[in-house]
Design a protein around this motif. Structure first.
Motif, PDB file in Angstrom:
ATOM      1  N   TYR A 148      19.415  20.109 -26.712  1.00  0.00           N
ATOM      2  CA  TYR A 148      19.384  21.038 -25.584  1.00  0.00           C
ATOM      3  C   TYR A 148      18.072  21.825 -25.582  1.00  0.00           C
ATOM      4  CZ  TYR A 148      21.130  24.377 -22.134  1.00  0.00           C
ATOM      5  OH  TYR A 148      21.281  25.127 -21.007  1.00  0.00           O
ATOM      6  N   ASN A 149      17.618  22.246 -26.755  1.00  0.00           N
ATOM      7  CA  ASN A 149      16.330  22.949 -26.843  1.00  0.00           C
ATOM      8  C   ASN A 149      15.172  22.063 -26.405  1.00  0.00           C
ATOM      9  OD1 ASN A 149      17.294  25.430 -27.684  1.00  0.00           O
ATOM     10  ND2 ASN A 149      16.994  25.021 -29.868  1.00  0.00           N
ATOM     11  N   GLN A 150      15.240  20.779 -26.742  1.00  0.00           N
ATOM     12  CA  GLN A 150      14.191  19.856 -26.331  1.00  0.00           C
ATOM     13  C   GLN A 150      14.139  19.723 -24.814  1.00  0.00           C
ATOM     14  OE1 GLN A 150      15.106  16.283 -28.489  1.00  0.00           O
ATOM     15  NE2 GLN A 150      14.259  17.060 -30.445  1.00  0.00           N
ATOM     16  N   ARG A 151      15.293  19.614 -24.184  1.00  0.00           N
ATOM     17  CA  ARG A 151      15.327  19.536 -22.716  1.00  0.00           C
ATOM     18  C   ARG A 151      14.819  20.835 -22.091  1.00  0.00           C
ATOM     19  NH1 ARG A 151      20.502  17.363 -23.676  1.00  0.00           N
ATOM     20  NH2 ARG A 151      21.455  19.264 -22.827  1.00  0.00           N
ATOM     21  N   LEU A 152      15.244  21.971 -22.661  1.00  0.00           N
ATOM     22  CA  LEU A 152      14.798  23.265 -22.137  1.00  0.00           C
ATOM     23  C   LEU A 152      13.293  23.433 -22.310  1.00  0.00           C
ATOM     24  CD1 LEU A 152      15.353  26.071 -20.978  1.00  0.00           C
ATOM     25  CD2 LEU A 152      15.973  26.829 -23.288  1.00  0.00           C
ATOM     26  N   GLY A 180      19.832  26.292 -13.744  1.00  0.00           N
ATOM     27  CA  GLY A 180      21.090  25.918 -14.365  1.00  0.00           C
ATOM     28  C   GLY A 180      21.105  25.862 -15.872  1.00  0.00           C
ATOM     29  N   TYR A 181      20.071  26.341 -16.553  1.00  0.00           N
ATOM     30  CA  TYR A 181      20.063  26.339 -18.018  1.00  0.00           C
ATOM     31  C   TYR A 181      20.761  27.595 -18.544  1.00  0.00           C
ATOM     32  CZ  TYR A 181      16.754  22.472 -18.067  1.00  0.00           C
ATOM     33  OH  TYR A 181      16.152  21.248 -17.914  1.00  0.00           O
ATOM     34  N   ALA A 182      21.671  27.402 -19.473  1.00  0.00           N
ATOM     35  CA  ALA A 182      22.393  28.523 -20.075  1.00  0.00           C
ATOM     36  C   ALA A 182      21.632  28.966 -21.324  1.00  0.00           C
ATOM     37  CB  ALA A 182      23.816  28.110 -20.432  1.00  0.00           C
ATOM     38  N   ASN A 184      19.299  32.663 -23.121  1.00  0.00           N
ATOM     39  CA  ASN A 184      18.890  34.056 -22.970  1.00  0.00           C
ATOM     40  C   ASN A 184      17.371  34.174 -23.145  1.00  0.00           C
ATOM     41  OD1 ASN A 184      18.491  33.751 -25.697  1.00  0.00           O
ATOM     42  ND2 ASN A 184      20.238  35.007 -26.293  1.00  0.00           N
ATOM     43  N   LYS A 185      16.862  35.378 -22.997  1.00  0.00           N
ATOM     44  CA  LYS A 185      15.414  35.591 -23.057  1.00  0.00           C
ATOM     45  C   LYS A 185      14.854  35.276 -24.435  1.00  0.00           C
ATOM     46  CE  LYS A 185      15.392  39.304 -19.583  1.00  0.00           C
ATOM     47  NZ  LYS A 185      15.065  40.730 -19.335  1.00  0.00           N
ATOM     48  N   LYS A 186      15.595  35.666 -25.471  1.00  0.00           N
ATOM     49  CA  LYS A 186      15.074  35.463 -26.825  1.00  0.00           C
ATOM     50  C   LYS A 186      14.928  33.983 -27.163  1.00  0.00           C
ATOM     51  CE  LYS A 186      16.804  39.790 -28.771  1.00  0.00           C
ATOM     52  NZ  LYS A 186      17.663  40.410 -29.814  1.00  0.00           N
ATOM     53  N   ARG A 187      15.846  33.182 -26.630  1.00  0.00           N
ATOM     54  CA  ARG A 187      15.753  31.737 -26.880  1.00  0.00           C
ATOM     55  C   ARG A 187      14.510  31.148 -26.225  1.00  0.00           C
ATOM     56  NH1 ARG A 187      20.770  27.572 -25.805  1.00  0.00           N
ATOM     57  NH2 ARG A 187      19.938  25.758 -26.927  1.00  0.00           N
ATOM     58  N   VAL A 188      14.245  31.544 -24.990  1.00  0.00           N
ATOM     59  CA  VAL A 188      13.044  31.086 -24.300  1.00  0.00           C
ATOM     60  C   VAL A 188      11.788  31.591 -25.003  1.00  0.00           C
ATOM     61  CG1 VAL A 188      11.752  31.241 -22.132  1.00  0.00           C
ATOM     62  CG2 VAL A 188      14.233  30.892 -22.091  1.00  0.00           C
ATOM     63  N   GLN A 189      11.810  32.841 -25.412  1.00  0.00           N
ATOM     64  CA  GLN A 189      10.659  33.417 -26.112  1.00  0.00           C
ATOM     65  C   GLN A 189      10.381  32.679 -27.419  1.00  0.00           C
ATOM     66  OE1 GLN A 189      11.157  37.463 -27.434  1.00  0.00           O
ATOM     67  NE2 GLN A 189       8.969  37.885 -27.365  1.00  0.00           N
ATOM     68  N   SER A 190      11.443  32.338 -28.164  1.00  0.00           N
ATOM     69  CA  SER A 190      11.270  31.624 -29.426  1.00  0.00           C
ATOM     70  C   SER A 190      10.682  30.234 -29.206  1.00  0.00           C
ATOM     71  CB  SER A 190      12.617  31.517 -30.144  1.00  0.00           C
ATOM     72  OG  SER A 190      12.498  30.770 -31.322  1.00  0.00           O
TER      73      SER A 190
END
Length: 390
Positions: A148-152, A180-182, A184-190
């Motif tokens: 999921y992180n790879q797709r994001l 449509g991605y579930a 939070n901000k911290k995940r995107v920032q990381s």
């Protein structure tokens, strides 16, 4: 008829030859050729001196310390050790700094560069990881979270290119949620930190870089002694900046402490030593001082410590003095002049162009400060009037 003479050998030579053939790993024939005798003759001597029947004191035939086969095996082993040592030295040099990285980074590096010569076992030993851990990593299937992180991350990369690297992690998070991605901000920032992303809209703030001392800084000869009894004895100088429509415009002035008169000034859009030299040349042309009797004082700015400026001053035998580090009061007269100019003149004017700023500097210095403005140090006289009366 050809007469063939027989060679004769001493007993010492025979014993030395037999002993050499016994101690050497080479064959009897090879030793005989090396000694220049017949192999049959050397074999005859060996039979004579080794057996008890022919000699009362036979030579012990212990053979060489190592046989030829053993020497070849040892040579092969040493060559293998040398090759391994060369590989062990080569891997850290070309390891791209993986020795200090995590085990996963080391596994990826082993998978990328391993070969027949650089075996997995050798590289695991050098990098300090286990082979079982490497094969476990190699056969490991990514988890649902990782996929999921790879797709994001792939989506974030697309948005970064689409918006020309302008958006920060908050805007990119909003884009991900809108698609449509579930997360939070911290995940995107990381994830953005992992790829080293930084928005072009965020200007990096650099700290103060201390210039290296190219030449020794002159001492503070002036030592805050601002009272001067004759003109062209002490000149002080400093640089300030004034904001214009096009950007900063810099002003350099040179003041004679005797009357507080500005004897030279120059402006430039760059804070450079060339501007200081122009101000010096203008002051020198107008005042024509004696270099040996003149002291030039300034702060420790790189413009004044420039080689060209110091060379110009020392060529005329001018004494160079500079303020102490971080002490603006050592150059208080120049600082006071800029404070008065900005308060009395430029604070009453709107922001202007660089060309207009140069014209206003000329109006203030040549038309007001030197000629009209009364100075308390001069007893209420303007600098020019003070010089005329004294």
């Amino acid at each position: 008829m050809k007469v063939v003479t027989r060679r004769s050998f001493t007993d010492e030579f025979k014993l030395a030859a037999v002993q050499e053939s016994i101690d050497s790993p080479d064959t009897v024939k090879a030793v005989a050729v090396r000694l220049g005798i017949s192999p049959k003759l050397l074999a005859k001597w060996r039979s004579k001196f080794v057996t008890r029947k022919e000699s009362s004191k036979p030579i012990k035939n212990n053979g060489p310390s190592k046989s030829l086969k053993d020497l070849e095996a040892e040579n092969k082993r040493l060559r293998k050790q040398l090759e391994r040592a060369e590989l062990e030295n080569e891997i850290p040099k070309k390891g791209e700094g993986v020795l200090r990285q995590s085990a996963k980074v080391k596994f990826a590096y082993i998978h990328r560069v391993s070969s027949v010569r650089r075996t997995v076992k050798l590289m695991c030993d050098v990098l300090g990881v286990s082979r079982s851990g490497y094969y476990k990593w190699l056969n490991h299937q990514p988890s649902d979270w990782t996929r999921y992180n790879q797709r994001l991350l792939a989506f974030l990369r697309q948005q970064i290119e689409k918006h020309r690297r302008i958006q920060g992690y908050r805007k990119l998070w909003e884009e991900a949620v809108a698609h449509g991605y579930a997360c939070n901000k911290k995940r995107v920032q990381s994830l953005l930190q992992q790829i080293g992303y930084r928005s072009n809209a965020c200007k990096r703030r650099f700290g103060v870089v201390r210039p290296k001392e190219v030449v020794p800084t002159p001492p503070n000869y002036l030592n805050r002694d601002f009272s001067v009894d004759a003109p062209n004895r002490v000149w002080v100088s400093d640089i300030t900046q004034i904001r214009c429509h096009e950007g900063w415009q810099y002003l350099c002035v040179i003041i004679d402490l005797y009357s507080r008169r500005v004897v030279g000034w120059a402006t430039s859009y760059m804070n450079s030593a060339e501007m200081v030299l122009r101000a010096l040349k203008k002051a020198w042309k107008e005042r024509k001082p004696k270099g040996k009797a003149l002291m030039f004082h300034s702060d420790r700015g790189s413009q004044y410590r420039c080689y060209d400026v110091l060379k110009w001053l020392t060529k005329r035998k001018v004494t160079v003095s500079m303020s102490r580090k971080g002490n603006c009061w050592d150059n208080a007269c120049s600082e006071s002049f800029f404070g008065l100019m900005k308060k009395e003149w430029f604070s009453n004017l709107e922001q202007m162009s660089r060309k207009e700023m140069v014209a206003e500097c000329r109006n203030y210095i040549n038309g007001y400060y030197n000629v009209v403005r009364r100075h308390g140090t001069n007893g209420g006289l303007s600098p020019m009037m003070y010089e005329l009366r004294n």
